[in-house]
Design a protein around this motif. Structure first.
Motif, short mmCIF file in Angstrom:
data_model
loop_
_atom_site.label_atom_id
_atom_site.label_comp_id
_atom_site.label_asym_id
_atom_site.label_seq_id
_atom_site.Cartn_x
_atom_site.Cartn_y
_atom_site.Cartn_z
N GLY A 157 -4.66 -9.78 -2.85
CA GLY A 157 -5.75 -8.80 -2.87
C GLY A 157 -5.29 -7.39 -3.03
O GLY A 157 -6.06 -6.45 -2.78
N GLN A 158 -4.05 -7.16 -3.46
CA GLN A 158 -3.57 -5.81 -3.67
C GLN A 158 -2.59 -5.78 -4.86
O GLN A 158 -2.08 -6.80 -5.27
N CYS A 159 -2.47 -4.56 -5.37
CA CYS A 159 -1.62 -4.36 -6.54
C CYS A 159 -0.20 -3.99 -6.05
O CYS A 159 0.00 -2.96 -5.40
N LEU A 160 0.83 -4.85 -6.33
CA LEU A 160 2.21 -4.62 -5.91
C LEU A 160 3.03 -4.25 -7.13
O LEU A 160 2.98 -4.94 -8.14
N CYS A 161 3.77 -3.16 -7.00
CA CYS A 161 4.58 -2.66 -8.14
C CYS A 161 6.06 -2.54 -7.74
O CYS A 161 6.37 -2.21 -6.60
N THR A 162 6.96 -2.74 -8.70
CA THR A 162 8.38 -2.52 -8.51
C THR A 162 8.80 -1.35 -9.37
O THR A 162 7.99 -0.85 -10.15
N GLY A 163 10.08 -0.94 -9.26
CA GLY A 163 10.54 0.21 -10.05
C GLY A 163 10.81 -0.16 -11.48
O GLY A 163 11.08 0.70 -12.31
N LEU A 164 10.82 -1.46 -11.77
CA LEU A 164 11.16 -1.88 -13.13
C LEU A 164 10.10 -1.44 -14.09
O LEU A 164 8.90 -1.55 -13.82
#
Length: 347
Positions: free
Chosen positions: A325-332
């Motif tokens: 239910g959430q937007c997860l981002c990495t540095g890539l």
């Protein structure tokens, strides 16, 4: 005219006084005498008087109505009219004809030819006065008398059974009179009248019976209420006659835009159908006024645009994905894609 000797022979044979119902009245009267003759004398009198009455008289007694029917009624005259010589209005009868010397004459021609010194007797038929007629049993007809001189008058009737009925009528001034005759017995009747020194011709009357018809009693209330315009009120049938149907009025009133006024059909022609007006008036909150559609209430609220899917937007970002239910981002894939900085450091 009839042989005077025959009349006086008839009167001379009268004997054996009694009481009976007279053909000129419904009951015994002080003015009436019931008399009889011997059968042989009566046969001779009937033969002679009948032959002298005129060639128009049939030999056989009529048993039913024919063209010779008397102008009769079933309405009983008043008591003052019974056995009474009543004045006759000659002027009012000018259009009728009178039988004399074997033919029918108009009044003017008859009065020129008829001997004024001779008494005469006729019975009323439709449009004429005759020496012969048929009558239904129980009816009344008028007999016309011409009285040439003032004298005591007696009228005689020979019944089919052999009785001779005599009625004394008193004395009247010279002129035309009528008396009511009642058909009280079926068969052939002869009647004549006599003065003190002369006698009239004979009139022959065939009285026939009317077949009895069974009459079914009816309920007057039901008969009354069969008519839609009648009502039974307090034992009486009261009717209000409907106005006669006028086809033009009926046709006029079938048109919603027409009215029947004072015998005329007045119409207001309807407006032609306007499709815009018709469409407008189908909406309950709108009215067509002066060629425009005016509506009540607020304008309709525009429908909202659909909301974008957050998961789709998240996945469109580099290095992001949607989880739990959430937007997860990495540095890539970010600006510093070669380093190990997270989102917070990049910010």
């Amino acid at each position: 005219m009839i042989n005077r000797a025959v009349i006086w022979t008839l009167i001379a044979f009268i004997s054996f006084a009694g009481i009976a119902l007279g053909g000129y009245d419904l009951s015994g009267s002080e003015k009436a005498e019931s008399l009889s003759t011997s059968s042989s004398a009566l046969q001779g009198i009937e033969a002679n008087v009948g032959a002298l009455a005129g060639a128009e008289i049939p030999q056989m007694t009529a048993s039913a109505a024919g063209t010779e029917q008397a102008f009769s009624t079933t309405q009983t005259p008043t008591n003052t009219e019974l056995l009474t010589l009543l004045p006759f209005d000659v002027e009012a009868s000018q259009s009728t004809q009178v039988f004399f010397k074997g033919s029918y004459l108009g009044w003017n021609g008859f009065e020129v030819q008829y001997p004024r010194a001779s008494p005469g007797l006729w019975i009323e038929r439709s449009g004429s006065w005759s020496w012969y007629a048929t009558m239904p049993l129980g009816s009344w007809a008028r007999e016309l008398l011409y009285v040439p001189t003032a004298s005591p008058i007696s009228i005689f009737e020979i019944y089919p059974s052999g009785y001779v009925m005599k009625h004394d009528l008193g004395s009247v001034p010279p002129g035309y009179y009528y008396i009511w005759y009642y058909a009280d017995t079926p068969g052939r009747h002869l009647s004549l009248f006599a003065l003190s020194n002369s006698a009239s011709n004979a009139v022959t009357i065939d009285v026939y019976s009317i077949p009895h018809q069974k009459v079914t009693p009816t309920d007057p209330k039901k008969e009354c209420e069969k008519n839609s315009f009648c009502h039974w009120v307090n034992g009486q049938c009261l009717c209000t006659m409907p106005d006669p149907v006028d086809p033009e009025k009926e046709k006029c009133e079938q048109k919603s835009y027409c009215d029947w006024v004072n015998g005329q059909c007045l119409c207001t022609m309807p407006d032609p159908v306007d499709p815009e007006k018709e469409k407008c008036e189908q909406k309950s909150y709108c009215d067509w006024v002066n060629g425009q559609c005016l509506c009540r209430g607020l304008d309709p609220i525009p429908e909202p645009s659909p909301t974008p899917d957050e998961a789709t937007i998240c996945q469109q970002k580099p290095g992001c994905h949607w989880a739990n239910g959430q937007c997860l981002c990495t540095g890539l894939g970010g600006v510093n894609s070669g380093g190990l900085l997270g989102n917070d450091e990049e910010a």
